[in-house]
Design a protein around this motif. Structure first.
Motif, PDB file in Angstrom:
ATOM      1  N   GLN A  55       0.448  -1.663   0.281  1.00  0.00           N
ATOM      2  CA  GLN A  55       0.152   0.101   0.199  1.00  0.00           C
ATOM      3  C   GLN A  55       1.030   1.290   0.240  1.00  0.00           C
ATOM      4  OE1 GLN A  55      -3.533  -0.511  -0.223  1.00  0.00           O
ATOM      5  NE2 GLN A  55      -2.462  -2.940  -0.466  1.00  0.00           N
ATOM      6  N   LEU A  56       2.146   1.282   0.177  1.00  0.00           N
ATOM      7  CA  LEU A  56       3.322   2.324   0.565  1.00  0.00           C
ATOM      8  C   LEU A  56       3.300   2.632  -1.177  1.00  0.00           C
ATOM      9  CD1 LEU A  56       4.954   1.011   3.713  1.00  0.00           C
ATOM     10  CD2 LEU A  56       3.114   2.389   3.426  1.00  0.00           C
ATOM     11  N   SER A  57       4.353   3.791  -1.322  1.00  0.00           N
ATOM     12  CA  SER A  57       5.070   4.241  -2.541  1.00  0.00           C
ATOM     13  C   SER A  57       6.128   4.544  -2.387  1.00  0.00           C
ATOM     14  CB  SER A  57       3.998   5.575  -2.689  1.00  0.00           C
ATOM     15  OG  SER A  57       4.476   6.143  -4.179  1.00  0.00           O
ATOM     16  N   PRO A  58       6.919   3.589  -2.658  1.00  0.00           N
ATOM     17  CA  PRO A  58       8.305   3.652  -3.160  1.00  0.00           C
ATOM     18  C   PRO A  58       8.387   4.538  -3.574  1.00  0.00           C
ATOM     19  CG  PRO A  58       7.830   1.105  -3.368  1.00  0.00           C
ATOM     20  CD  PRO A  58       6.559   2.256  -3.320  1.00  0.00           C
ATOM     21  N   ARG A  59       7.720   4.973  -4.895  1.00  0.00           N
ATOM     22  CA  ARG A  59       9.042   5.992  -5.791  1.00  0.00           C
ATOM     23  C   ARG A  59       8.749   7.269  -4.342  1.00  0.00           C
ATOM     24  NH1 ARG A  59       6.909   5.300 -11.656  1.00  0.00           N
ATOM     25  NH2 ARG A  59       7.337   3.250 -11.590  1.00  0.00           N
ATOM     26  N   VAL A 105       6.276  16.137   1.558  1.00  0.00           N
ATOM     27  CA  VAL A 105       6.471  15.268   0.732  1.00  0.00           C
ATOM     28  C   VAL A 105       5.583  14.296   1.719  1.00  0.00           C
ATOM     29  CG1 VAL A 105       7.572  13.470  -0.703  1.00  0.00           C
ATOM     30  CG2 VAL A 105       7.529  15.728  -1.255  1.00  0.00           C
ATOM     31  N   LYS A 106       6.063  14.225   2.619  1.00  0.00           N
ATOM     32  CA  LYS A 106       5.762  12.592   3.351  1.00  0.00           C
ATOM     33  C   LYS A 106       4.307  13.072   4.060  1.00  0.00           C
ATOM     34  CE  LYS A 106       6.748   9.602   5.985  1.00  0.00           C
ATOM     35  NZ  LYS A 106       6.653   8.283   5.098  1.00  0.00           N
ATOM     36  N   GLN A 112      -2.383   9.490   1.934  1.00  0.00           N
ATOM     37  CA  GLN A 112      -3.191   8.819   0.505  1.00  0.00           C
ATOM     38  C   GLN A 112      -3.266   7.819   0.773  1.00  0.00           C
ATOM     39  OE1 GLN A 112       0.023   7.879  -2.135  1.00  0.00           O
ATOM     40  NE2 GLN A 112      -0.014  10.165  -3.308  1.00  0.00           N
ATOM     41  N   GLU A 113      -2.520   7.683   2.764  1.00  0.00           N
ATOM     42  CA  GLU A 113      -1.788   5.937   3.624  1.00  0.00           C
ATOM     43  C   GLU A 113      -2.956   5.834   4.858  1.00  0.00           C
ATOM     44  OE1 GLU A 113       2.370   5.552   2.409  1.00  0.00           O
ATOM     45  OE2 GLU A 113       2.025   6.237   4.319  1.00  0.00           O
ATOM     46  N   TYR A 129       3.925   2.011  11.302  1.00  0.00           N
ATOM     47  CA  TYR A 129       4.426   2.990  10.240  1.00  0.00           C
ATOM     48  C   TYR A 129       4.495   4.334  10.806  1.00  0.00           C
ATOM     49  CZ  TYR A 129       4.370   4.935   6.327  1.00  0.00           C
ATOM     50  OH  TYR A 129       4.244   6.270   5.141  1.00  0.00           O
ATOM     51  N   PHE A 130       3.244   4.189  10.987  1.00  0.00           N
ATOM     52  CA  PHE A 130       2.791   5.579  11.590  1.00  0.00           C
ATOM     53  C   PHE A 130       3.566   6.504  12.139  1.00  0.00           C
ATOM     54  CE2 PHE A 130      -0.760   4.896   8.369  1.00  0.00           C
ATOM     55  CZ  PHE A 130      -0.500   6.387   7.937  1.00  0.00           C
ATOM     56  N   LEU A 131       3.446   5.681  13.605  1.00  0.00           N
ATOM     57  CA  LEU A 131       4.784   5.803  15.089  1.00  0.00           C
ATOM     58  C   LEU A 131       6.235   5.725  14.921  1.00  0.00           C
ATOM     59  CD1 LEU A 131       4.816   5.763  17.846  1.00  0.00           C
ATOM     60  CD2 LEU A 131       6.080   3.384  17.676  1.00  0.00           C
ATOM     61  N   ILE A 132       6.333   5.080  13.542  1.00  0.00           N
ATOM     62  CA  ILE A 132       8.262   5.389  13.065  1.00  0.00           C
ATOM     63  C   ILE A 132       8.367   6.655  12.465  1.00  0.00           C
ATOM     64  CG2 ILE A 132       9.896   4.327  12.639  1.00  0.00           C
ATOM     65  CD1 ILE A 132       8.783   1.487  12.925  1.00  0.00           C
ATOM     66  N   THR A 133       7.105   6.233  10.846  1.00  0.00           N
ATOM     67  CA  THR A 133       7.496   7.847  10.337  1.00  0.00           C
ATOM     68  C   THR A 133       7.948   8.859  11.056  1.00  0.00           C
ATOM     69  OG1 THR A 133       5.479   7.519   9.428  1.00  0.00           O
ATOM     70  CG2 THR A 133       7.831   6.204   7.979  1.00  0.00           C
ATOM     71  N   GLY A 134       5.934   8.340  11.658  1.00  0.00           N
ATOM     72  CA  GLY A 134       5.492  10.243  12.332  1.00  0.00           C
ATOM     73  C   GLY A 134       6.762  10.611  13.565  1.00  0.00           C
ATOM     74  N   PHE A 135       7.549   9.738  14.735  1.00  0.00           N
ATOM     75  CA  PHE A 135       8.349  10.064  14.938  1.00  0.00           C
ATOM     76  C   PHE A 135       9.580  11.014  14.291  1.00  0.00           C
ATOM     77  CE2 PHE A 135      11.669   8.795  18.421  1.00  0.00           C
ATOM     78  CZ  PHE A 135      11.241   9.668  19.129  1.00  0.00           C
TER      79      PHE A 135
END
Length: 183
Positions: A55-59, A105-106, A112-113, A129-135
């Protein structure tokens, strides 16, 4: 008298270096624990995590990786500029701007997620995912603001400390990117 002044400067530098390394290692340890938690839960929920990664966008994340690498380059140039105050200010502002670009961008990516976060088909993937990327994102925002303040009145020791932490946060993203987005 000069020896006493030199001794005080050395003591201050050593104290700053100690604080910097405590901060660096605490950041690495904190994110290390988060990454271990992600990997551990992924062992118990392999199908959900595989589906979540799809579901994520590696691009988009790849583009953001390029933005952060560029910001590390301008941060290094800010340190290197040293006594050239105006040039140092430009590089600090560029680093902060790239960091805020990463944030923008994030946030688009999050848009989208976010609807998938409560879907039980993904298990705990999106929570982690949201915990790690949000931190990580909070670190980027905070440090970008610090760099903007430093651009107004740069002191070399502060520039070195802030850009070192900036590089650590970038390094953390370079580990996070393949962990979350690839394979």
């Amino acid at each position: 008298m000069a020896d006493v002044a030199a001794s005080q400067v050395e003591t201050q530098d050593e104290g700053g270096d100690l604080l910097l390394w405590i901060l660096v290692w605490s950041e690495l340890a904190t994110f290390g624990v988060l990454f271990c938690a992600f990997l551990t839960v992924s062992l118990f929920q392999p199908a959900e995590f595989a589906l979540g990664k799809l579901q994520l966008s590696p691009r988009i994340a790849g583009f953001n990786t390029v933005v952060l690498v560029a910001s590390s380059w301008t941060a290094a140039l800010a340190v290197q500029a040293g006594a050239a105050r105006r040039l140092q200010q430009i590089y600090l502002a560029a680093t902060a701007s790239l960091g805020l670009g990463f944030v923008a961008v994030k946030l688009v990516e999050y848009g989208q997620e976010i609807s998938k976060a409560a879907d039980p088909a993904f298990g705990s993937f999106f929570e982690l995912y949201f915990l790690i990327t949000g931190f990580h994102l909070a670190h980027v925002v905070f440090l970008a603001l610090v760099l903007i303040l430093l651009a107004c009145r740069p002191r070399q020791s502060d520039v070195v400390m802030a850009t070192t932490i900036w590089h650590v946060v970038d390094l953390i993203w370079l580990v996070m990117f393949p962990l979350l987005y690839l394979g």
